[in-house]
Design a protein around this motif. Structure first.
Motif, mmCIF file in Angstrom:
data_model
loop_
_atom_site.group_PDB
_atom_site.id
_atom_site.type_symbol
_atom_site.label_atom_id
_atom_site.label_comp_id
_atom_site.label_asym_id
_atom_site.label_seq_id
_atom_site.Cartn_x
_atom_site.Cartn_y
_atom_site.Cartn_z
ATOM 1 N N SER A 270 -54.311 79.434 70.221
ATOM 2 C CA SER A 270 -53.765 78.124 69.821
ATOM 3 C C SER A 270 -54.863 77.251 69.231
ATOM 4 O O SER A 270 -56.061 77.465 69.469
ATOM 5 N N GLU A 328 -53.866 80.088 65.265
ATOM 6 C CA GLU A 328 -52.504 79.990 64.748
ATOM 7 C C GLU A 328 -52.146 78.514 64.527
ATOM 8 O O GLU A 328 -52.203 77.696 65.459
ATOM 9 N N THR A 329 -51.784 78.180 63.308
ATOM 10 C CA THR A 329 -51.406 76.810 62.951
ATOM 11 C C THR A 329 -49.988 76.529 63.418
ATOM 12 O O THR A 329 -49.069 77.316 63.148
ATOM 13 N N PRO A 330 -49.747 75.427 64.112
ATOM 14 C CA PRO A 330 -48.386 75.093 64.568
ATOM 15 C C PRO A 330 -47.422 74.958 63.387
ATOM 16 O O PRO A 330 -47.782 74.455 62.318
ATOM 17 N N GLN A 331 -46.201 75.417 63.579
ATOM 18 C CA GLN A 331 -45.179 75.361 62.532
ATOM 19 C C GLN A 331 -43.930 74.641 63.054
ATOM 20 O O GLN A 331 -43.710 74.541 64.265
ATOM 21 N N GLU A 332 -43.118 74.129 62.103
ATOM 22 C CA GLU A 332 -41.827 73.486 62.401
ATOM 23 C C GLU A 332 -41.988 72.374 63.444
ATOM 24 O O GLU A 332 -41.358 72.387 64.517
ATOM 25 N N LEU A 333 -42.882 71.457 63.146
ATOM 26 C CA LEU A 333 -43.146 70.339 64.069
ATOM 27 C C LEU A 333 -42.033 69.291 64.030
ATOM 28 O O LEU A 333 -41.449 69.005 62.983
ATOM 29 N N GLU A 337 -44.364 65.072 66.922
ATOM 30 C CA GLU A 337 -45.503 65.990 66.931
ATOM 31 C C GLU A 337 -46.343 65.799 65.664
ATOM 32 O O GLU A 337 -47.581 65.881 65.710
ATOM 33 N N ARG A 338 -45.672 65.545 64.563
ATOM 34 C CA ARG A 338 -46.390 65.294 63.321
ATOM 35 C C ARG A 338 -47.241 64.030 63.434
ATOM 36 O O ARG A 338 -48.357 63.974 62.916
#
Length: 366
Positions: A270, A328-333, A337-338
């Motif tokens: 992470s 791993e870059t976070p997706q679908e924030l 969260e953004r």
């Protein structure tokens, strides 16, 4: 060496029918079917076969009667009178000079080693790394037990091929040169089968499905060959059997990649663990181990786990595992969260991102 007429038990004046009948009687008496594991009977059978091959051929019989038989009688006379026969009248030498090449070629033709056979065996990643055993089913070719690989019906006698004189080859004249070709009449066997063996249909071999336990050596890799001597196709006319070659193919693993005895593994981590550091679990062939990631671990960094790889072939040592971390870059924030990620904007300066700063300096940015 005994005289040929004496071997068959016939007179010199015997006709072809008498010679054939005498040979059949001896062949039936000393045949390997009736005398298993009897070397004396086997030698008598070969001796009678050789005598028949020569005396059943008019040209060879004529040569034998004119030259070799005279030497035999001269030797016997000299032995009876307790005197020495001269070198030129030695029966064995004269016989070898006349028929040695013929007999030698016949023996060479008979002694043919069987062909090797190959079997492709797929094994899982772990078995290849540490070794193991697998049971496989193979079609094994072997000499027909009923005819002992001769192809003839048990109790019958094969006839000498008169087209090639028992050699299995014939010479064909091509201009000034003569070319040796396989005899098409007897198909290179040198003998003719009048009554086929019903078990193998005259082939001399039979196939049987058998189970074989294969030992996979530790450290086996793609292309590793396990050889079983004598487990291939049987030889012809007394020749040794070929070998069975088990070719190992390692099934791909969803996580690991082999490089000899070393293993490579991509480990996703992470963003938080990369920034702050953490103790993460890493799967190995021996179970899960914990690895300490220092704060500020960059994506692509490789950690080495010594002696955790596959065993080296023909050795007790093991290779290493090379763990490559992938941030791993976070997706679908979600929106909230953004907002949290945007709050990290002050960290995007040269103090926190030295590699990016060095990159743009090298690119010529002020």
């Amino acid at each position: 060496m005994r005289e040929l007429y004496e071997i068959l038990g016939v007179n010199k004046s015997a006709n072809q029918s008498d010679i054939k009948r005498a040979y059949r009687r001896l062949a039936h008496k000393y045949h390997p079917d009736k005398n298993p594991d009897n070397p004396t009977a086997e030698e008598r059978f070969k001796e009678a076969s050789m005598a028949y091959e020569i005396l059943s051929d008019p040209e060879k019989r004529s040569q034998y009667d004119r030259v070799a038989l005279g030497a035999y009688k001269k030797n016997r006379s000299a032995s009876n009178s307790n005197s020495q026969a001269d070198n030129g009248s030695n029966f064995t030498d004269v016989f070898s000079e006349l028929f040695g090449d013929f007999i030698g070629r016949r023996e060479k033709r008979e002694q043919q080693r069987g062909r090797d056979r190959s079997y492709d065996l797929s094994v899982d990643f772990r078995t290849a790394a540490f070794g193991g055993e697998r049971n496989i089913q193979i079609m094994r070719t072997q000499k027909c037990r009923d005819c002992h690989g001769l192809g003839a019906k048990p109790g019958t006698v094969q006839q000498l091929c008169h087209a090639c004189g028992g050699t299995g080859n014939i010479k064909v004249q091509r201009g000034l040169f003569s070319v040796s070709k396989r005899c098409t009449y007897c198909r290179g066997r040198g003998r003719l089968i009048t009554s086929k063996c019903q078990t193998c249909d005259g082939l001399g071999i039979s196939e049987k499905q058998t189970q074989l336990k294969v030992r996979i050596p530790p450290g086996a890799d793609n292309g590793t060959v396990v050889r079983y001597a004598g487990a291939g196709e049987p030889g012809k006319n007394g020749g040794g059997a070929g070998d069975l070659r088990i070719v190992i193919h390692v099934e791909p693993h969803p996580l690991y990649k082999r490089d000899g005895a070393n293993i490579h593994l991509d480990l996703p981590i992470s963003f938080r663990n990369a920034v702050l550091g953490a103790n993460v679990e890493v799967p190995t062939l021996d179970g899960t181990v914990r690895v300490r990631l220092p704060p500020g671990t960059q994506s692509g960094r490789v950690f080495r786990l010594r002696q955790k790889g596959a065993q080296r072939l023909s050795s007790t040592e093991r290779g290493d595992i090379f763990v490559k971390v992938i941030v791993e870059t976070p997706q679908e924030l979600r929106p909230e969260e953004r907002d949290l990620v945007d709050a990290l904007a002050p960290l995007e300066d040269e103090r926190h991102l030295p590699k990016r700063a060095a990159f743009w300096r090298a690119a010529g940015e002020p």
